[in-house]
Scaffold this motif. Structure first.
Motif, PDB file in Angstrom:
ATOM      1  N   ARG A 102       0.830  -1.209   0.000  1.00  0.00           N
ATOM      2  CA  ARG A 102       0.000   0.000   0.000  1.00  0.00           C
ATOM      3  C   ARG A 102       0.868   1.264   0.000  1.00  0.00           C
ATOM      4  N   TYR A 146       2.278   1.767  -3.436  1.00  0.00           N
ATOM      5  CA  TYR A 146       1.235   2.201  -4.368  1.00  0.00           C
ATOM      6  C   TYR A 146       0.937   3.686  -4.148  1.00  0.00           C
ATOM      7  N   GLU A 147       0.850   4.074  -2.885  1.00  0.00           N
ATOM      8  CA  GLU A 147       0.543   5.482  -2.596  1.00  0.00           C
ATOM      9  C   GLU A 147       1.704   6.388  -3.002  1.00  0.00           C
ATOM     10  N   GLN A 181     -10.249   5.663   5.217  1.00  0.00           N
ATOM     11  CA  GLN A 181      -9.045   4.880   5.493  1.00  0.00           C
ATOM     12  C   GLN A 181      -8.259   5.497   6.654  1.00  0.00           C
ATOM     13  N   TYR A 230      -5.599   2.272  -6.607  1.00  0.00           N
ATOM     14  CA  TYR A 230      -5.182   0.976  -6.072  1.00  0.00           C
ATOM     15  C   TYR A 230      -6.324   0.402  -5.286  1.00  0.00           C
ATOM     16  N   PRO A 263      -6.757   5.174  -3.262  1.00  0.00           N
ATOM     17  CA  PRO A 263      -7.476   3.975  -2.808  1.00  0.00           C
ATOM     18  C   PRO A 263      -8.946   3.987  -3.209  1.00  0.00           C
ATOM     19  N   CYS A 275      -4.039  -7.358  -4.776  1.00  0.00           N
ATOM     20  CA  CYS A 275      -3.550  -5.989  -4.565  1.00  0.00           C
ATOM     21  C   CYS A 275      -3.289  -5.409  -5.948  1.00  0.00           C
TER      22      CYS A 275
END
Lengths: 461, 461
Positions: A31, A34-35, B24, A114, A41, A136
């Protein structure tokens, strides 16, 4: 009352807490990366309308779908002979297509998303096959068009993720469906169906050897000439050792149709640009045997393998597709993306001994030496927690030895002992269960000391 | 081909990316606080065996269950007139019970677990009712016994979570089922079923007023004396303003049965100890109207309300139970825990205007002023990413104004402009879209500058 046996359904991976922590750290790493690359998200519901899920999929997928019915609806669908209205998603791509089509006017394009959630497949249960597993995914979706440059960004993300996951050397392997299709068409294998059958045979190369595959391709089932079979075998065995080697090998394929030339140009642009993304040339290569889903991918395709564990297969795959959501919207939405099947990957890595047992998320256990001092223990714990140190306090008295054993078994590294003497002296005794060491520290220095120790441990993790 | 309408099923909350980021962040805050108190993560499968899920539940729950069938099994159960073998979990407590019973010998007790996953209920669709929603649970499970001290730790966790979620002043309200049961028995209302009916009436106090409730309780349906009705009404209206006030009000209830006295002693111990956990007395109080699930909770019960938004109801509830997993194991496993229904809470907070739109997870957009400089943009982005700054690069050329608009719409704060001039001068132009400001910074100082700006933004978040 008779007891009901406590058991999970076959084909799911349920973990004990320390394993769950190791798994969660992998999810967090993915994560974070990806960020870092600017992906946003989203989460979609596990249950979707069956007609939304099943518009595109073929027979095999349909057989693997889990349908869902609330108690009231039970049997109603069966009586009508129909399919239940609701089903569990079997991947994250179909829900993404639905999401983008549904929210198109609220999204900015290129839409970089993502999504890390579980998906469901009613597969026959067997070792290493999961009915529930994490995917993912990242995808970049363009409106009307999407530059091939985004195809070069994806390997940069893969590199960043797997470097940080630290599970050994890996290679991102690339091919291009246009190049492949053009090459096959050139050889007279122009039917998409037949191309797929040929590729399925070629896939047996590693297991059965070149002679076996050549014989099949030239046999009755395919009826290809020996020359064509050899050209196919030569093509799918192309691998590169560097970008310049890849360029040379692509050039050596000779000239071809427009489709072929377009595929070659795309591959070259992508390979050169991956280098601009600072991905070392040791970590990506041309591999002309990679096909992926033939009906779906239209350009660049990716697979990633662990150099020392090829048997695990691709740990991260994907590619470029022409139109994401044609079944829901008239908008033309090309995209490129990849998926990491984390449940299976985790299971394989653990099986191969490549994942060490995690340290607990709990940093410190404050023991209970003296019940009368409980308020002091609680105050100490509050101080540690306010400093971001995860702390458990033993609230129920027992022998100290038993409390140490609990900490050890639970994977907690630091144990604090605080008796009347220590309180009088303004100190705290800290046992470091990992180093099997013990030291006294001034109460006022405790937070600072533990923070330093934990920061060092984080580096070594 | 006819288009399939892209839509989610009713009763789910699907969010746009910036809302998903806000959601989140709430999940992350809850998780961070749960871990800080030494709770360990577990995850269980969404699908469970129906007989495992439905051992304990009554009719209502059963009507709300989603059953699951793979394509092959469709209709088979209906034909046999039975219930399908698989179902979706409707809470995290039953799966926890199954988990603890199944893995009992691999767990350390007291077992402190947190679990943050989605659950499913086939409810009738209506505003604010969700068929899929997150529960964020913690529980401490003892083997054979569990000290009431753990009942005092739970409010400390609640306090820590909601303080950090920063959604306004809140009060953790406590009661004890033994106290309540003992008090009712004393008044001759000893049947559990009747107690529940009385409490259901008492629940209407706020809406219908004391006169209405008194009339019902003394009417034909209940047949209680005026004196008993008044005592019940007085009891359930008890609230405290501090720990000493709570003690005084508990003492003022007079003496009672053994159960009653045990409940009172437990409440006093818990209230006093919550203070030792450094929870301010402004944030917890006695509330003798709180009952929760009567068939399940046996001691302390909790509800938490937002002081300025009582209409939202309890945002975090739970309590102490006698035996977690009696349906699966002969082991006696008492526990205490709470649950935050985050999907509903988020929805309510957003509805009440208490959640501000999130800033993007993307910190920086590197614009594309000049396609020829793309390698320089990519190198810059790699530098930023390696420093932990989430960075998106515009890979497809367009007018700069359009790129700024994209960043603004996507909630990205910093935009970097880098043309030939800047590169020659060794500087970078940074546009701060939040402050509507723009500055030039030496290329070598960029990472440091942005880190400072982002750290400050984090504090203000």
């Amino acid at each position: 009352m008779a007891l009901t046996p406590a058991r999970t359904m076959p084909g799911v991976l349920e973990l004990l807490p320390l394993d769950q922590i190791a798994f969660q750290r992998m999810l967090d790493t993915i994560r974070r990366n990806y960020e870092r690359f600017g992906f946003l998200p989203i989460e979609t519901p596990v249950i979707e309308h069956s007609d939304v899920l099943l518009t595109k999929s073929g027979g095999e997928t349909e057989r693997q779908v889990y349908f869902v019915q609330s108690t009231g609806a039970l049997g109603a669908a069966a009586e009508k002979g129909g399919v239940p209205e609701l089903a569990l998603r079997f991947d994250l791509t179909v829900p993404l297509a639905r999401y983008v089509a549904e929210h198109e006017h609220d999204l900015s394009f290129p839409f970089r998303r993502y999504q890390m959630q579980r998906v469901y497949r009613g597969e026959r249960a067997q070792r290493g096959r999961f009915r529930e597993f994490y995917q993912c995914d990242i995808d970049v979706i363009g409106k009307d068009s999407l530059s091939v440059r985004y195809d070069a960004e994806i390997p940069a993300v893969i590199y960043s993720v797997f470097r940080e996951l630290n599970i050994g050397a890996f290679t991102i392997q690339l091919n291009n469906r246009k190049l492949m299709r053009g090459y096959f068409e050139n050889l007279g294998v122009s039917d998409a169906e037949q191309q797929m059958l040929v590729l399925r045979e070629v896939d047996k190369l590693d297991k059965r050897g070149a002679d076996y595959v050549r014989e099949t391709l030239t046999g009755d089932a395919f009826g290809l000439s020996a020359e064509v079979a050899d050209k196919i075998l030569a093509f799918v065995q192309v691998r590169s050792t560097s970008v310049s080697d890849a360029f040379a090998k692509l050039d050596a394929l000779g000239s071809g149709s427009e489709t072929f030339e377009q595929g070659r140009a795309e591959l070259k642009e992508v390979l050169a640009m991956i280098r601009d993304f600072d991905v070392p040339e040791t970590h990506f290569a041309l591999n002309l045997s990679i096909a992926r889903g033939l009906d779906y991918y239209t350009g660049t395709v990716y697979e990633t393998t662990l150099n020392d564990h090829l048997g695990i297969g691709s740990i991260c795959s994907g590619g470029r597709y022409e139109n994401l959501a044609g079944q829901y919207t008239k908008s033309h939405l090309p995209g490129v993306g990849i998926s990491i099947g984390l449940t299976r990957l985790y299971w394989q890595l653990r099986d191969a001994g490549l994942i060490s047992t995690a340290q607990s998320t709990v940093d410190v256990l404050v023991t209970q030496m003296d019940a009368a001092q409980l308020p002091a223990y609680l105050t100490l714990a509050t101080e540690l927690r306010n400093a971001g140190i995860a702390t458990e306090v033993v609230l129920e008295g027992s022998k100290l030895g038993k409390q140490f054993k609990y900490a050890d078994r639970a994977g907690i590294r630091f144990v604090i002992v605080l008796g009347e003497d220590e309180i009088a002296k303004g100190v705290v005794t800290v046992k470091d269960l990992r180093r099997e060491d013990q030291f006294e520290v001034a109460r006022t220095e405790l937070v600072k000391t533990l923070r330093v120790e934990l920061a060092q441990a984080d580096i070594g993790r």
